[in-house]
Design an enzyme around this catalytic site. Structure first.
Site, PDB file in Angstrom:
ATOM      1  N   GLY A 173       0.819  -0.985   0.005  1.00 20.03           N
ATOM      2  CA  GLY A 173       0.098   0.000  -0.264  1.00 20.03           C
ATOM      3  C   GLY A 173       0.759   1.405  -0.141  1.00 20.03           C
ATOM      4  O   GLY A 173       2.194   1.164  -0.420  1.00 20.03           O
ATOM      5  N   CYS A 174       0.491   2.399   0.475  1.00 21.96           N
ATOM      6  CA  CYS A 174       1.176   3.546   0.476  1.00 21.96           C
ATOM      7  C   CYS A 174       2.239   3.208   1.443  1.00 21.96           C
ATOM      8  O   CYS A 174       2.088   2.814   2.388  1.00 21.96           O
ATOM      9  CB  CYS A 174      -0.061   4.790   0.861  1.00 21.96           C
TER      10      CYS A 174
END
Length: 228
Positions: free
Chosen positions: A28-29
């Protein structure tokens, strides 16, 4: 014996071993994974960037087919790759498909041992969860360092703390490679706990005022799932 040239560094960085290994993860980020792994004992350096794509020199605004990634250097005498994989799989929703390639779950293995361990870990998670694991496994090829503003994201936004880190690390690469910066960024995101922080806070090279601020800023960590 500590070299004279290293005596200006925080205590936590005065005995870093030479024989480090590297792990590269996408979950993810990349801001929170940077903090998560930066908080782990045995992890010496963290950095965020882009990998997994075919285009050269990607940027945040021109990412093309690359993935947001965290890369860490760790001491294998303190923490094993298998343990890092356990943290990776338990700290994001690998059974949920990312809505965008930029935020997909992936592991980039650096050698055959890592390759075998990650395939086994993925297989184990699928058996335990009864669900498909969307983590993609790639051989590591190249890592492009992300822009300065993404490195140690929360720490950079604590101006009082950053003034002291800038004094210790005048150039950005030394800041990015700082173990103390990785630990403090992890604590600011809520990883670790107050008892552990109190035990090691004196090794970060911070003033009493900055130490008090750090103790006051502990947060409760959340599951990493920025790509959904």
């Amino acid at each position: 014996m500590t070299k004279a040239a290293d005596t200006h560094k925080p205590l936590i960085e005065q005995s870093i071993p030479k024989d480090l290994e590297t792990a590269t993860f996408a979950m993810g980020c990349f801001w929170r994974p940077d903090a998560l792994f930066g908080s782990i004992e045995g992890v010496v350096r963290t950095r965020v960037g882009y990998t997994g794509g075919t285009t050269e020199n990607p940027t945040y605004w021109m990412l093309a087919d690359h993935i947001e990634t965290v890369q860490i250097d760790y001491d294998p005498a303190v923490t094993e790759y298998r343990a890092l994989l356990n943290i990776f799989f338990s700290s994001h929703k690998a059974t949920q498909e990312a809505w965008k390639r930029q935020y997909m779950s992936a592991v980039f293995f650096h050698n055959r041992e890592q390759e075998g361990l990650v395939y086994q870990a993925k297989k184990n998670l699928e058996a335990q969860s009864g669900s498909k694991v969307y983590t993609t496994i790639y051989p590591y090829r190249q890592f492009y360092l992300a822009e300065d503003r993404h490195q140690k994201y929360k720490l950079q936004r604590r101006l009082t703390l950053m003034r002291e880190f800038r004094s210790m690390y005048p150039d950005m690469m030394s800041f990015i490679n700082s173990t103390a910066a990785a630990r403090v960024n992890g604590y600011l995101y809520g990883y670790g706990n107050r008892e552990r922080l109190q035990q090691e806070i004196n090794s970060f090279g911070l003033s009493a005022t900055a130490q008090d601020m750090l103790l006051d800023k502990l947060e409760v960590p959340r599951v990493i799932n920025c790509g959904s």
